[in-house]
Motif scaffolding. Sequence first.
Motif, PDB file in Angstrom:
ATOM      1  N   HIS A  79       0.800  -1.231   0.000  1.00 27.18           N
ATOM      2  CA  HIS A  79       0.000   0.000   0.000  1.00 27.18           C
ATOM      3  C   HIS A  79       0.830   1.278   0.000  1.00 27.18           C
ATOM      4  CE1 HIS A  79      -3.724  -2.205   0.352  1.00 27.18           C
ATOM      5  NE2 HIS A  79      -3.221  -2.890   1.363  1.00 27.18           N
ATOM      6  N   TYR A  80       2.119   1.190   0.385  1.00 28.31           N
ATOM      7  CA  TYR A  80       2.933   2.407   0.456  1.00 28.31           C
ATOM      8  C   TYR A  80       4.238   2.314  -0.337  1.00 28.31           C
ATOM      9  CZ  TYR A  80      -0.254   3.866   4.152  1.00 28.31           C
ATOM     10  OH  TYR A  80      -1.382   4.230   4.862  1.00 28.31           O
ATOM     11  N   GLY A  81       4.573   1.106  -0.787  1.00 29.57           N
ATOM     12  CA  GLY A  81       5.795   0.932  -1.566  1.00 29.57           C
ATOM     13  C   GLY A  81       6.975   0.494  -0.717  1.00 29.57           C
ATOM     14  N   ALA A  82       7.987  -0.031  -1.401  1.00 33.25           N
ATOM     15  CA  ALA A  82       9.162  -0.577  -0.703  1.00 33.25           C
ATOM     16  C   ALA A  82      10.051   0.512  -0.114  1.00 33.25           C
ATOM     17  CB  ALA A  82       9.961  -1.447  -1.667  1.00 33.25           C
ATOM     18  N   GLY A  83       9.809   1.781  -0.488  1.00 28.09           N
ATOM     19  CA  GLY A  83      10.672   2.863  -0.009  1.00 28.09           C
ATOM     20  C   GLY A  83      10.392   3.325   1.404  1.00 28.09           C
ATOM     21  N   ILE A  84       9.371   2.759   2.059  1.00 30.00           N
ATOM     22  CA  ILE A  84       9.046   3.161   3.438  1.00 30.00           C
ATOM     23  C   ILE A  84      10.071   2.532   4.385  1.00 30.00           C
ATOM     24  CG2 ILE A  84       7.331   3.005   5.292  1.00 30.00           C
ATOM     25  CD1 ILE A  84       6.425   4.815   3.053  1.00 30.00           C
ATOM     26  N   LYS A  85      10.863   3.369   5.017  1.00 33.65           N
ATOM     27  CA  LYS A  85      11.930   2.866   5.898  1.00 33.65           C
ATOM     28  C   LYS A  85      11.747   3.319   7.351  1.00 33.65           C
ATOM     29  CE  LYS A  85      14.098   0.785   2.574  1.00 33.65           C
ATOM     30  NZ  LYS A  85      14.002  -0.683   2.481  1.00 33.65           N
TER      31      LYS A  85
END
Length: 418
Positions: A79-85
């Motif tokens: 829902h938010y993409g793999a870039g959420i760290k």
Amino acid sequence: MAKLTLHKQTLANMDAICAWFSQKTGNLSYPIYSSYDIRDSGYKISNVDANIFPAGFNNICPTDKETSEGLMNKYITKHYGAGIKNILLVTEEHTNNAFYWENVHTIRNLIEASGRVVKVAIPKDLPEPLMLTSSAGNEVTVHSALKTGELFKTFKPDLIISNNDFSEAYEDWAATVAEFPMNPPRELGWYQRKKSTYFEYYNQLVNEFSQITQIDPFLMRVETELFENFDIGDESSREALAQRVDAMLARLREDYQKRGITQEPFVFVKNNAGTYGLAVIRVGSGAEVKEWSYKSRKKMKAAKGGRDVEEVIIQEGIPSIVQADGASAEPVIYMIGCDLAGGFLRTHAEKSSTESLNSPGAVYKRLCVSDLAINTPGCPQENVYGWTAKLGLLAIAMEAQEMGAEFKGYQPVGCGKS
């Protein structure tokens, strides 16, 4: 038994049910986690409460905690993409509740398992971080979630995950962090959420589900109606409530008699906004409402944070045939997104099968999703309790849409789709 009927009909129509569920969820936004209190009376199985900010992740079993790590990563990435760290986990201010902080520690671990960085914070000013110890001895460092605080000088969240149920609106704080996506959104907090809306959608969905599975919707419905302008101190308000209670009991009695059910109907009067089992009373007649003692009136006067109870729901009481170690029990199912994540049995040795078990003295027993599969063939408990919870999730998503809750940065993807 309702469970076996529901199980058989669900299996027979599974493809149609899954297609319906995927279609219904396709354009809706659903929260990162939620939990559902399930009551199984033998003659019906229904969800009787839904929490969008669950505080018992520490009670789910170790096996389910392991699988939940993957479910958490799947939800955030989908829902938010793999870039959420960087994740800011905003919590309640229960600084003295060690069990709550074990829940926070568990949620933090589930998120950090995928390599993300999690900081825990509360929406108030703190001169310095708090060092708290959970019930299991785990350390939790709690920061200030104010953007003007020290944390934001070195840490920029990609996503705020809220575990504060927002019984208070926290509007000033929310305005300062409006640039960041938040899930679940603050707008789904109890400062404005209504149980009556949730159950209206839940029962509507039960009717649709029942058409597909060709069952009597009675098997999954929980009759619920709103009583507005509630004033515990006003005799005329209590009189009106008593009349409505008697009217529902009469309808339930007629429904039960038609189906050969010998259970004497009862109802719960519940605060229309709130959690933690506060402002909930079981009644068996309107006369009981009019005769409420000082203690009962005090219980129905205020909810969490001291807010007045201004609206209540009258809800069909569903006795529980579930037991654990000889005590009355009810399954509580936890979901991450639209996946079954785990759960536990809430038990209470001092409460009967017709009383609310969500009260002081409750004990939590092991109930893994894998444990639900012990009744063969085809795992009827996982199937039936699971679909009860999934209908609840869909009701929450429809509730959120009606309320205009904004899932900022969220990509809608239907359940069942990657």
